[in-house]
Design an enzyme around this catalytic site. Sequence first.
Site, PDB file in Angstrom:
ATOM      1  N   CYS A  28      60.690 -22.441 -14.020  1.00 57.25           N
ATOM      2  CA  CYS A  28      59.843 -21.279 -14.319  1.00 57.25           C
ATOM      3  C   CYS A  28      58.533 -21.684 -14.991  1.00 57.25           C
ATOM      4  O   CYS A  28      58.470 -22.695 -15.690  1.00 57.25           O
ATOM      5  CB  CYS A  28      60.575 -20.344 -15.251  1.00 57.25           C
ATOM      6  SG  CYS A  28      62.175 -19.857 -14.628  1.00 57.25           S
TER       7      CYS A  28
ATOM      8  N   ASN B 116      60.820 -18.190 -20.040  1.00 59.01           N
ATOM      9  CA  ASN B 116      61.436 -19.414 -19.513  1.00 59.01           C
ATOM     10  C   ASN B 116      62.601 -19.753 -20.425  1.00 59.01           C
ATOM     11  O   ASN B 116      62.465 -19.648 -21.653  1.00 59.01           O
ATOM     12  CB  ASN B 116      60.452 -20.593 -19.570  1.00 59.01           C
ATOM     13  CG  ASN B 116      59.344 -20.469 -18.555  1.00 59.01           C
ATOM     14  OD1 ASN B 116      59.319 -19.531 -17.765  1.00 59.01           O
ATOM     15  ND2 ASN B 116      58.419 -21.412 -18.601  1.00 59.01           N
ATOM     16  N   GLY B 117      63.711 -20.187 -19.853  1.00 58.12           N
ATOM     17  CA  GLY B 117      64.873 -20.550 -20.672  1.00 58.12           C
ATOM     18  C   GLY B 117      66.068 -19.707 -20.287  1.00 58.12           C
ATOM     19  O   GLY B 117      66.054 -19.018 -19.261  1.00 58.12           O
TER      20      GLY B 117
ATOM     21  N   ARG C 223      55.866 -26.747 -10.029  1.00 57.58           N
ATOM     22  CA  ARG C 223      57.091 -26.875 -10.821  1.00 57.58           C
ATOM     23  C   ARG C 223      58.317 -26.406 -10.044  1.00 57.58           C
ATOM     24  O   ARG C 223      59.436 -26.652 -10.462  1.00 57.58           O
ATOM     25  CB  ARG C 223      56.966 -26.030 -12.089  1.00 57.58           C
ATOM     26  CG  ARG C 223      55.843 -26.480 -12.997  1.00 57.58           C
ATOM     27  CD  ARG C 223      55.643 -25.490 -14.107  1.00 57.58           C
ATOM     28  NE  ARG C 223      56.785 -25.421 -14.971  1.00 57.58           N
ATOM     29  CZ  ARG C 223      56.937 -26.115 -16.080  1.00 57.58           C
ATOM     30  NH1 ARG C 223      55.986 -26.946 -16.454  1.00 57.58           N
ATOM     31  NH2 ARG C 223      58.004 -25.998 -16.826  1.00 57.58           N
TER      32      ARG C 223
ATOM     33  N   TRP D 265      62.301 -19.497 -11.231  1.00 58.96           N
ATOM     34  CA  TRP D 265      63.263 -20.343 -10.504  1.00 58.96           C
ATOM     35  C   TRP D 265      64.621 -19.794 -10.896  1.00 58.96           C
ATOM     36  O   TRP D 265      65.042 -19.927 -12.047  1.00 58.96           O
ATOM     37  CB  TRP D 265      63.092 -21.785 -10.953  1.00 58.96           C
ATOM     38  CG  TRP D 265      63.766 -22.815 -10.110  1.00 58.96           C
ATOM     39  CD1 TRP D 265      63.284 -23.367  -8.952  1.00 58.96           C
ATOM     40  CD2 TRP D 265      65.015 -23.446 -10.368  1.00 58.96           C
ATOM     41  NE1 TRP D 265      64.168 -24.293  -8.481  1.00 58.96           N
ATOM     42  CE2 TRP D 265      65.241 -24.374  -9.326  1.00 58.96           C
ATOM     43  CE3 TRP D 265      65.970 -23.334 -11.372  1.00 58.96           C
ATOM     44  CZ2 TRP D 265      66.370 -25.170  -9.264  1.00 58.96           C
ATOM     45  CZ3 TRP D 265      67.103 -24.128 -11.306  1.00 58.96           C
ATOM     46  CH2 TRP D 265      67.289 -25.032 -10.255  1.00 58.96           C
TER      47      TRP D 265
ATOM     48  N   GLU E 267      66.072 -45.813  -6.003  1.00 62.68           N
ATOM     49  CA  GLU E 267      64.869 -44.966  -6.086  1.00 62.68           C
ATOM     50  C   GLU E 267      64.302 -44.715  -4.679  1.00 62.68           C
ATOM     51  O   GLU E 267      63.871 -43.604  -4.361  1.00 62.68           O
ATOM     52  CB  GLU E 267      63.836 -45.636  -7.007  1.00 62.68           C
ATOM     53  CG  GLU E 267      62.443 -45.026  -7.012  1.00 62.68           C
ATOM     54  CD  GLU E 267      62.378 -43.580  -7.487  1.00 62.68           C
ATOM     55  OE1 GLU E 267      63.395 -43.035  -7.933  1.00 62.68           O
ATOM     56  OE2 GLU E 267      61.299 -42.979  -7.363  1.00 62.68           O
TER      57      GLU E 267
ATOM     58  N   HIS F  67      82.038 -54.029   0.230  1.00 62.00           N
ATOM     59  CA  HIS F  67      83.130 -53.267  -0.384  1.00 62.00           C
ATOM     60  C   HIS F  67      83.174 -51.833   0.121  1.00 62.00           C
ATOM     61  O   HIS F  67      83.763 -50.977  -0.526  1.00 62.00           O
ATOM     62  CB  HIS F  67      82.993 -53.309  -1.910  1.00 62.00           C
ATOM     63  CG  HIS F  67      83.034 -54.695  -2.448  1.00 62.00           C
ATOM     64  ND1 HIS F  67      84.203 -55.418  -2.559  1.00 62.00           N
ATOM     65  CD2 HIS F  67      82.040 -55.536  -2.846  1.00 62.00           C
ATOM     66  CE1 HIS F  67      83.930 -56.616  -3.027  1.00 62.00           C
ATOM     67  NE2 HIS F  67      82.619 -56.723  -3.196  1.00 62.00           N
TER      68      HIS F  67
ATOM     69  N   LYS G 108      63.796 -41.030  -3.059  1.00 62.02           N
ATOM     70  CA  LYS G 108      62.514 -40.509  -2.552  1.00 62.02           C
ATOM     71  C   LYS G 108      62.691 -39.960  -1.152  1.00 62.02           C
ATOM     72  O   LYS G 108      62.215 -38.884  -0.821  1.00 62.02           O
ATOM     73  CB  LYS G 108      61.441 -41.619  -2.507  1.00 62.02           C
ATOM     74  CG  LYS G 108      60.778 -42.017  -3.780  1.00 62.02           C
ATOM     75  CD  LYS G 108      59.918 -40.974  -4.429  1.00 62.02           C
ATOM     76  CE  LYS G 108      60.700 -40.104  -5.352  1.00 62.02           C
ATOM     77  NZ  LYS G 108      60.825 -40.453  -6.743  1.00 62.02           N
TER      78      LYS G 108
ATOM     79  N   GLU H 168      64.921 -36.651  -1.114  1.00 62.40           N
ATOM     80  CA  GLU H 168      64.435 -35.427  -1.753  1.00 62.40           C
ATOM     81  C   GLU H 168      63.274 -34.778  -1.014  1.00 62.40           C
ATOM     82  O   GLU H 168      63.132 -33.560  -1.061  1.00 62.40           O
ATOM     83  CB  GLU H 168      64.094 -35.647  -3.227  1.00 62.40           C
ATOM     84  CG  GLU H 168      62.894 -36.521  -3.491  1.00 62.40           C
ATOM     85  CD  GLU H 168      62.622 -36.703  -4.976  1.00 62.40           C
ATOM     86  OE1 GLU H 168      62.921 -35.800  -5.766  1.00 62.40           O
ATOM     87  OE2 GLU H 168      62.097 -37.762  -5.336  1.00 62.40           O
TER      88      GLU H 168
ATOM     89  N   LYS I 180      60.012 -29.355 -10.551  1.00 62.67           N
ATOM     90  CA  LYS I 180      59.363 -30.534 -11.115  1.00 62.67           C
ATOM     91  C   LYS I 180      59.930 -30.884 -12.486  1.00 62.67           C
ATOM     92  O   LYS I 180      60.151 -32.026 -12.804  1.00 62.67           O
ATOM     93  CB  LYS I 180      57.853 -30.282 -11.216  1.00 62.67           C
ATOM     94  CG  LYS I 180      57.064 -31.445 -11.795  1.00 62.67           C
ATOM     95  CD  LYS I 180      57.073 -32.636 -10.863  1.00 62.67           C
ATOM     96  CE  LYS I 180      56.439 -33.868 -11.468  1.00 62.67           C
ATOM     97  NZ  LYS I 180      56.862 -35.078 -10.756  1.00 62.67           N
TER      98      LYS I 180
HETATM   99  C1  F6R Z   1      62.504 -37.459  -8.486  1.00 57.81           C
HETATM  100  C2  F6R Z   1      62.134 -36.794  -9.722  1.00 57.81           C
HETATM  101  C3  F6R Z   1      63.221 -36.447 -10.672  1.00 57.81           C
HETATM  102  C4  F6R Z   1      62.757 -36.676 -12.122  1.00 57.81           C
HETATM  103  C5  F6R Z   1      63.820 -36.176 -13.111  1.00 57.81           C
HETATM  104  C6  F6R Z   1      63.436 -36.458 -14.546  1.00 57.81           C
HETATM  105  O1  F6R Z   1      61.380 -37.757  -7.712  1.00 57.81           O
HETATM  106  O2  F6R Z   1      60.999 -36.526  -9.977  1.00 57.81           O
HETATM  107  O3  F6R Z   1      64.386 -37.157 -10.399  1.00 57.81           O
HETATM  108  O4  F6R Z   1      62.498 -38.032 -12.308  1.00 57.81           O
HETATM  109  O5  F6R Z   1      64.008 -34.804 -12.940  1.00 57.81           O
HETATM  110  O6  F6R Z   1      62.258 -35.821 -14.900  1.00 57.81           O
HETATM  111  P1  F6R Z   1      61.430 -36.258 -16.165  1.00 57.81           P
HETATM  112  O7  F6R Z   1      60.929 -37.631 -15.916  1.00 57.81           O
HETATM  113  O8  F6R Z   1      60.330 -35.247 -16.280  1.00 57.81           O
HETATM  114  O9  F6R Z   1      62.368 -36.227 -17.339  1.00 57.81           O
END
Ligand code: F6R
Length: 608
Positions: A2, A100-101, A27, A74, A481, A504, A485, A488, A603
């Site tokens: 949010c 928000n929350g 976000r 959200w 990672e 394994h 990427k 997602e 985000k």
């Molecule tokens: C993946 C991504 C998420 C963030 C995770 C932590 O591309 O962006 O996995 O890395 O939500 O977010 P922060 O770094 O803001 O604590």
Amino acid sequence: MCGIIGYVGCEDACPILIQGLKRLEYRGYDSAGIAIQYGSQIQRYRCAGRISQLEKMFDPLTIKGTTGIAHTRWATHGEPTEKNAHPHTDMKGDVYVVHNGIIENFHILKRKLEKKGIEFSSDTDTEIIAHLIAIHFEGDLSEAVRRAISMVEGTFGIAVIHRLVPDQMVIARRGSPIIIGVGDKCHYAASDVAAMVRYTNKVVHLNDNELALITKDEFTLSTLHAKPIHRELETVEWNAEDAELNGFPHYMLKEIYEQPDTIKNATRGRLEPSEGVPKLGGIEPVWKELKECRHMVLVGCGTSYYAGCVGRYVFERLTEIDVEVELASEFRYRKLNFPPNTFVVAISQSGETADTLAAIREARRKGAKLLGIVNVVGSSIARETDAGVYNHAGPEIGVASTKIFTSQLTILTLLALLLGRHQKLSLTEGIEAIKAIRELPDLARKVLAQDNHIQSIAEKYYKYSNWLFLGRGYQYPIAMEGALKLKEISYIHAEGYAAGEMKHGPIALISSEMPVVVLAPGDSMYDKVMNNIQEVKSRKGPVIAIITEGDNRLKDMVDEYIEVPRTLEYLYPILTVIPCQLLAYHCARLLKRDIDKPRNLAKSVTVE
Ligand code: F6R
């Protein structure tokens, strides 16, 4: 997740709020709404879906009013529908709230209010706040908000306006960020500076359990117990341009391309070549204890966690510290015993991730000292840690984290090098490391120069629905990672595995239908990884290898290769992740995905 934007000033609020909402889109959200006040009238528009749909509901030029609040939601409590979108109001339509929350005791409060005859018009927890404020309102909006929020449990960042008190907005915070922006004869309120950086860079952060009454001329900050607070303005170093696309089709691509600069910014003013020691001003408050530290826990979520996983290898190589790395969401519920002088290092782009925040609070209770590696200045994690290092990477708007990952790796390396120089590394090793770190921006540029080649690889493979990423040692977290990427943003199923684990289990998956990305730079694991490549090839798996430039042995063995320049073993992850980011980006683009706003993702994950 949010987002909130609010405005009190002399200009029409509507275009400013819509602009702010657009800056919050990154976000992640599923509905949006706006309420504008003109004298004692408040007009509200809400919709499920995108802000572009909200804009179609009215003509911004005809909506008069110089005070307003707006929100991107959200969904947590209640589906993403118009009736659940914020702002929410009370039965008379006097109070309008964006929130928000999560209000945890909302079921109990709702039952009590319903017994008093109050009817609810949404399924949200937020609506309770509007009703409570309305009940307590006797002419003073701050007081009504204060009394209402003293009854709620849970987290909130809220902005409130009232039909009978024009030109005022009240904001409050507990556990969810809210910031005041100071303009010329106007004030803003937002959950994220990105929403208002176009209008002002002068801000004041609210701490938990604080409230502010905002008018166009001033803001009055106080505790929830009405104790006045004085706080200096802070200057945000981001500018409006940092939050623009600047000719790139997506923020993700722009941010991938920013990496030479963001790696440099992570080291700017922090390298002392002649001494072979980095300088990290942010950790000075704890330096006495930190330099004696022998036990460290790195915590984070998602990409930030994977940065910690690389960090563990780097600390092992450069220091004498025992380092553990933990997912914040697991760490917060573990029964932990820390040896004396343990440091817990929270790694977070946003500084607001709920699990990471909860993890450091738990660590604090258990007596650990806290460091933060955070991008957003003034964020909750930055404020709740004893000391830390900022990324100074500018806003990261693409939901998929890219430039912050390489920045986090750079900062973890600086921290390890600094401690290592006090523990075991010679001057020569320190000087060699700093020389190599200084070269990184240019080396990253060389990797980016292969973008067209990487795009052509994506064109060959983007239709495959399952991918495997393999790496060993420093490259194992990069395999994870890389897979994250890809999945997602392209929604292709991908798994990251330690290459040594392949036999394994995952080897059963290998076939000509499964591209395998192998992280194979010329490091100490090279021969082992070479064996893994042979195992994949003998089962007809197509191999896309990320190799050190000029490695002809591997070039002949694999189906595709992407070269990265030579560097120190512990710095390779900063380079090898870049082709993975670009591969994911191009596959997602070819599959026509919404790259900067992938489905279901937010985000900044501010709820558990
Ligand atoms: C993946 C991504 C998420 C963030 C995770 C932590 O591309 O962006 O996995 O890395 O939500 O977010 P922060 O770094 O803001 O604590």
